[in-house]
Design a protein around this motif. Structure first.
Motif, mmCIF file in Angstrom:
data_model
loop_
_atom_site.group_PDB
_atom_site.id
_atom_site.type_symbol
_atom_site.label_atom_id
_atom_site.label_comp_id
_atom_site.label_asym_id
_atom_site.label_seq_id
_atom_site.Cartn_x
_atom_site.Cartn_y
_atom_site.Cartn_z
ATOM 1 N N VAL A 37 4.388 14.406 -0.095
ATOM 2 C CA VAL A 37 3.410 13.972 0.909
ATOM 3 C C VAL A 37 3.621 12.516 1.305
ATOM 4 N N ARG A 38 4.504 11.825 0.610
ATOM 5 C CA ARG A 38 4.758 10.421 0.951
ATOM 6 C C ARG A 38 5.301 10.251 2.361
ATOM 7 N N VAL A 39 5.881 11.327 2.924
ATOM 8 C CA VAL A 39 6.437 11.239 4.279
ATOM 9 C C VAL A 39 5.344 10.994 5.314
ATOM 10 N N LEU A 40 4.080 11.212 4.928
ATOM 11 C CA LEU A 40 2.964 11.019 5.849
ATOM 12 C C LEU A 40 2.456 9.582 5.861
ATOM 13 N N PHE A 41 2.974 8.737 4.949
ATOM 14 C CA PHE A 41 2.453 7.384 4.783
ATOM 15 C C PHE A 41 3.590 6.366 4.798
ATOM 16 N N ASP A 42 3.201 5.109 4.930
ATOM 17 C CA ASP A 42 4.171 4.034 4.761
ATOM 18 C C ASP A 42 4.606 3.965 3.300
ATOM 19 N N ASP A 43 5.794 3.438 3.056
ATOM 20 C CA ASP A 43 6.282 3.301 1.691
ATOM 21 C C ASP A 43 5.293 2.497 0.852
ATOM 22 N N GLY A 44 4.977 3.043 -0.316
ATOM 23 C CA GLY A 44 4.126 2.314 -1.244
ATOM 24 C C GLY A 44 2.669 2.217 -0.850
ATOM 25 N N ASP A 45 2.195 3.087 0.043
ATOM 26 C CA ASP A 45 0.801 3.026 0.491
ATOM 27 C C ASP A 45 -0.097 3.693 -0.554
ATOM 28 N N ILE A 46 -0.310 2.975 -1.661
ATOM 29 C CA ILE A 46 -1.073 3.532 -2.772
ATOM 30 C C ILE A 46 -2.543 3.694 -2.404
ATOM 31 N N GLU A 47 -3.054 2.806 -1.555
ATOM 32 C CA GLU A 47 -4.459 2.910 -1.156
ATOM 33 C C GLU A 47 -4.740 4.256 -0.478
#
Length: 277
Positions: A37-47
């Motif tokens: 699911v990281r493809v939906l967010f910016d790299d490292g968007d832990i928030e």
């Protein structure tokens, strides 16, 4: 009593968070792994990853699940380095995740399980301070138990980053607690030694010091983090403090047992087709 993470107002949830939460929820429901699911967010968007986690936790509570505590993940410095992060993560434990000591995990209950040995703590007091110390944890903890955490990524092939595992409720699966709690005053947790076997063969070794220096330090980090979010650890919470050694994949027919010095042992099996024990 344990409390849920802060509710996310519907109008504050981004479409990407809603989509990721749905993808992970579908994977959980169908027992079919999904893509990262990281493809939906910016790299490292832990928030945003924690927003996904909170949304699915809220859905679980709405559906009648009961939160009983927290788990700490990424307590190994080696794993942190591998994922490019400098701190642990956390997830929410539900009552329906517990497997009785010596019990069996049904076939198909999980997607791609792995097992790790941990120290579990049960709190007897609240930890409300955003700068929680190890002394605070010592005062607030009632008992410790040996535990097996059965982690399970909904992401296909464990192809995960920090964003994927946080969004996926810190890769929570199931957990098993030992049957004999030990008062914390009788333990030196940084010095405990762990040996875990699979089918009587040693597959993992470690110590309390391998968990952020001590399981108590791991809980102090968690308590500080949650207090800062306005959702502190409370009396009665169960905390899985983090792996003491490497995790090991599990397949039907496997039997795992962890022995932790001064704490005792805990055991779980993985059922095969037709096994109704």
């Amino acid at each position: 009593m344990p409390t849920a993470p802060p509710a996310v107002p519907p109008d504050s949830v981004s479409p990407a968070v809603v989509k990721a939460a749905g993808v992970l929820a579908d994977a959980t429901r169908t027992r079919t792994a999904c893509g990262p699911v990281r493809v939906l967010f910016d790299d490292g968007d832990i928030e945003s990853a924690y927003a996904v986690q909170r949304l699915n936790v809220r859905h679980g509570l709405t559906a009648g699940r009961r939160a009983v505590g927290r788990k700490i993940g990424l307590t190994s410095r080696a794993v942190q380095s591998q994922l490019g992060v400098g701190q642990p993560d956390f997830g929410v434990l539900f009552a329906d995740m517990e497997v009785p000591a010596g019990g069996m995990v049904p076939v198909g209950r999980l997607i791609q399980p792995k097992v790790e040995a941990e120290v579990a703590l049960v709190l007897g007091g609240d930890l409300p301070h955003p700068r929680c110390t190890v002394a605070d944890v010592l005062r607030a903890t009632d008992v410790a138990l040996p535990a097996l955490e059965i982690v399970d990524s909904r992401v296909r092939g464990w192809d995960i980053s920090i964003v994927d595992t946080v969004a996926d409720n810190a890769s929570c699966g199931l957990y098993v607690l030992g049957a004999d709690p030990v008062p914390l005053r009788d333990l030196d947790l940084p010095s405990v030694r762990m040996t875990m076997t699979r089918n009587n063969e040693v597959v993992s070794r470690g110590s309390g010091a391998d968990c952020l220096g001590s399981p108590l330090s791991a809980v102090a980090w968690l308590a500080s983090t949650l207090a800062g979010l306005g959702d502190p650890l409370r009396a009665g919470d169960l905390v899985l403090t983090g792996a003491l050694g490497p995790m090991t994949p599990a397949v039907p027919g496997d039997v795992f047992e962890a022995r932790i010095s001064t704490l005792g042992s805990v055991r779980v099996g993985f059922a095969t087709e037709g096994d109704e024990r």
